[in-house]
Design a protein around this motif. Structure first.
Motif, PDB file in Angstrom:
ATOM      1  N   LEU A 100       0.840  -1.195   0.000  1.00  0.00           N
ATOM      2  CA  LEU A 100       0.000   0.000   0.000  1.00  0.00           C
ATOM      3  C   LEU A 100       0.875   1.245   0.000  1.00  0.00           C
ATOM      4  N   LEU A 101       0.596   2.169  -0.930  1.00  0.00           N
ATOM      5  CA  LEU A 101       1.330   3.433  -1.007  1.00  0.00           C
ATOM      6  C   LEU A 101       0.494   4.616  -0.533  1.00  0.00           C
ATOM      7  N   HIS A 102      -0.832   4.569  -0.839  1.00  0.00           N
ATOM      8  CA  HIS A 102      -1.678   5.723  -0.518  1.00  0.00           C
ATOM      9  C   HIS A 102      -3.132   5.285  -0.408  1.00  0.00           C
ATOM     10  N   ALA A 103      -3.788   5.720   0.654  1.00  0.00           N
ATOM     11  CA  ALA A 103      -5.231   5.534   0.831  1.00  0.00           C
ATOM     12  C   ALA A 103      -5.752   6.727   1.601  1.00  0.00           C
ATOM     13  N   ALA A 104      -6.863   7.274   1.166  1.00  0.00           N
ATOM     14  CA  ALA A 104      -7.484   8.404   1.853  1.00  0.00           C
ATOM     15  C   ALA A 104      -8.992   8.174   1.895  1.00  0.00           C
ATOM     16  N   ASP A 105      -9.626   8.603   2.968  1.00  0.00           N
ATOM     17  CA  ASP A 105     -11.051   8.360   3.166  1.00  0.00           C
ATOM     18  C   ASP A 105     -11.941   8.951   2.074  1.00  0.00           C
ATOM     19  N   LYS A 106     -11.594  10.080   1.522  1.00  0.00           N
ATOM     20  CA  LYS A 106     -12.485  10.769   0.593  1.00  0.00           C
ATOM     21  C   LYS A 106     -12.159  10.496  -0.872  1.00  0.00           C
ATOM     22  N   GLU A 107     -11.295   9.545  -1.149  1.00  0.00           N
ATOM     23  CA  GLU A 107     -10.916   9.234  -2.532  1.00  0.00           C
ATOM     24  C   GLU A 107     -11.447   7.845  -2.892  1.00  0.00           C
ATOM     25  N   ASP A 108     -11.864   7.680  -4.122  1.00  0.00           N
ATOM     26  CA  ASP A 108     -12.402   6.403  -4.598  1.00  0.00           C
ATOM     27  C   ASP A 108     -11.328   5.502  -5.169  1.00  0.00           C
ATOM     28  N   TRP A 109     -10.107   5.653  -4.731  1.00  0.00           N
ATOM     29  CA  TRP A 109      -8.997   4.835  -5.216  1.00  0.00           C
ATOM     30  C   TRP A 109      -7.946   4.716  -4.130  1.00  0.00           C
ATOM     31  N   ARG A 110      -7.207   3.633  -4.234  1.00  0.00           N
ATOM     32  CA  ARG A 110      -6.062   3.395  -3.344  1.00  0.00           C
ATOM     33  C   ARG A 110      -4.888   3.007  -4.228  1.00  0.00           C
ATOM     34  N   VAL A 111      -3.707   3.475  -3.873  1.00  0.00           N
ATOM     35  CA  VAL A 111      -2.515   3.242  -4.675  1.00  0.00           C
ATOM     36  C   VAL A 111      -1.637   2.194  -3.995  1.00  0.00           C
ATOM     37  N   TYR A 112      -1.133   1.260  -4.806  1.00  0.00           N
ATOM     38  CA  TYR A 112      -0.265   0.187  -4.330  1.00  0.00           C
ATOM     39  C   TYR A 112       0.963   0.135  -5.217  1.00  0.00           C
ATOM     40  N   ALA A 113       1.999  -0.520  -4.736  1.00  0.00           N
ATOM     41  CA  ALA A 113       3.158  -0.856  -5.570  1.00  0.00           C
ATOM     42  C   ALA A 113       3.087  -2.357  -5.832  1.00  0.00           C
ATOM     43  N   ASP A 114       3.298  -2.753  -7.085  1.00  0.00           N
ATOM     44  CA  ASP A 114       3.376  -4.179  -7.395  1.00  0.00           C
ATOM     45  C   ASP A 114       4.717  -4.712  -6.887  1.00  0.00           C
ATOM     46  N   PRO A 115       4.974  -6.013  -6.976  1.00  0.00           N
ATOM     47  CA  PRO A 115       6.236  -6.537  -6.445  1.00  0.00           C
ATOM     48  C   PRO A 115       7.500  -5.934  -7.058  1.00  0.00           C
ATOM     49  N   ALA A 116       7.411  -5.353  -8.262  1.00  0.00           N
ATOM     50  CA  ALA A 116       8.568  -4.700  -8.870  1.00  0.00           C
ATOM     51  C   ALA A 116       8.601  -3.204  -8.593  1.00  0.00           C
ATOM     52  N   GLY A 117       7.597  -2.689  -7.864  1.00  0.00           N
ATOM     53  CA  GLY A 117       7.588  -1.288  -7.477  1.00  0.00           C
ATOM     54  C   GLY A 117       6.757  -0.358  -8.337  1.00  0.00           C
ATOM     55  N   HIS A 118       6.083  -0.864  -9.385  1.00  0.00           N
ATOM     56  CA  HIS A 118       5.229  -0.008 -10.217  1.00  0.00           C
ATOM     57  C   HIS A 118       3.940   0.319  -9.469  1.00  0.00           C
ATOM     58  N   PRO A 119       3.492   1.568  -9.513  1.00  0.00           N
ATOM     59  CA  PRO A 119       2.222   1.892  -8.872  1.00  0.00           C
ATOM     60  C   PRO A 119       1.039   1.365  -9.689  1.00  0.00           C
ATOM     61  N   PHE A 120      -0.003   0.930  -8.979  1.00  0.00           N
ATOM     62  CA  PHE A 120      -1.289   0.601  -9.598  1.00  0.00           C
ATOM     63  C   PHE A 120      -2.380   0.941  -8.595  1.00  0.00           C
ATOM     64  N   CYS A 121      -3.611   1.095  -9.090  1.00  0.00           N
ATOM     65  CA  CYS A 121      -4.713   1.498  -8.232  1.00  0.00           C
ATOM     66  C   CYS A 121      -5.829   0.466  -8.236  1.00  0.00           C
ATOM     67  N   LEU A 122      -6.445   0.315  -7.088  1.00  0.00           N
ATOM     68  CA  LEU A 122      -7.735  -0.357  -6.971  1.00  0.00           C
ATOM     69  C   LEU A 122      -8.743   0.761  -6.816  1.00  0.00           C
ATOM     70  N   CYS A 123      -9.732   0.790  -7.708  1.00  0.00           N
ATOM     71  CA  CYS A 123     -10.701   1.886  -7.741  1.00  0.00           C
ATOM     72  C   CYS A 123     -12.097   1.398  -7.382  1.00  0.00           C
ATOM     73  N   ARG A 124     -12.824   2.216  -6.667  1.00  0.00           N
ATOM     74  CA  ARG A 124     -14.235   1.955  -6.408  1.00  0.00           C
ATOM     75  C   ARG A 124     -14.997   2.669  -7.506  1.00  0.00           C
ATOM     76  N   ILE A 125     -15.689   1.889  -8.333  1.00  0.00           N
ATOM     77  CA  ILE A 125     -16.408   2.428  -9.474  1.00  0.00           C
ATOM     78  C   ILE A 125     -17.888   2.149  -9.287  1.00  0.00           C
ATOM     79  N   GLU A 126     -18.696   3.193  -9.289  1.00  0.00           N
ATOM     80  CA  GLU A 126     -20.141   2.987  -9.173  1.00  0.00           C
ATOM     81  C   GLU A 126     -20.669   2.529 -10.521  1.00  0.00           C
ATOM     82  N   HIS A 127     -21.260   1.344 -10.524  1.00  0.00           N
ATOM     83  CA  HIS A 127     -21.795   0.764 -11.755  1.00  0.00           C
ATOM     84  C   HIS A 127     -23.284   1.068 -11.845  1.00  0.00           C
ATOM     85  N   PRO A 128     -23.746   1.459 -13.044  1.00  0.00           N
ATOM     86  CA  PRO A 128     -25.181   1.779 -13.205  1.00  0.00           C
ATOM     87  C   PRO A 128     -26.055   0.556 -13.026  1.00  0.00           C
TER      88      PRO A 128
END
Length: 128
Positions: A100-128
């Motif tokens: 985990l690199l970054h998480a904030a209560d008011k953001e719909d995404w969290r930032v992680y580093a993969d095992p090689a250090g590249h950032p990626f996000c898990l996003c909360r997406i509201e689906h219709p």
């Protein structure tokens, strides 16, 4: 506007293409295909084709940086429409070796580093 060409791959430099392709296969699905010792391809179902290549002397991006230099790139993954789904996805990617690199209560995404250090996000997406 007419396209000049079609996107073939998103190519990711890393120290171990097989290991990183397997990580992303577990996150996004698909089966890594080793095409050479230094080149592994992963077709994410209903998503992009990722290619992983050996980069001698690889240095991962440093995110975030105080000087706001580019993070090179990052991948966004739709982890669901509820925080429970995002929390479950987070638990799984951390078990797979993400950090985990970054998480904030008011953001719909969290930032992680993969095992090689590249950032990626898990996003909360509201689906219709």
């Amino acid at each position: 506007m007419a396209a000049v060409a079609r996107l073939r791959n998103v190519v990711i430099d890393c120290p171990d293409p097989r290991a990183l392709a397997e990580f992303y296969a577990r996150v996004g699905g698909g089966t890594p295909e080793v095409q050479a010792d230094d080149w592994v391809v992963l077709q994410i179902p209903d998503g992009p084709r990722l290619a992983f290549q050996t980069a001698p002397g690889y240095t991962p991006p440093d995110w975030p940086r105080a000087d706001h230099d580019s993070q090179q790139f990052h991948l966004d993954f739709d982890a669901g429409s509820t925080w429970e789904e995002v929390d479950a996805a987070e638990k799984k990617v951390l078990e797979l070796g993400a950090r985990l690199l970054h998480a904030a209560d008011k953001e719909d995404w969290r930032v992680y580093a993969d095992p090689a250090g590249h950032p990626f996000c898990l996003c909360r997406i509201e689906h219709p």
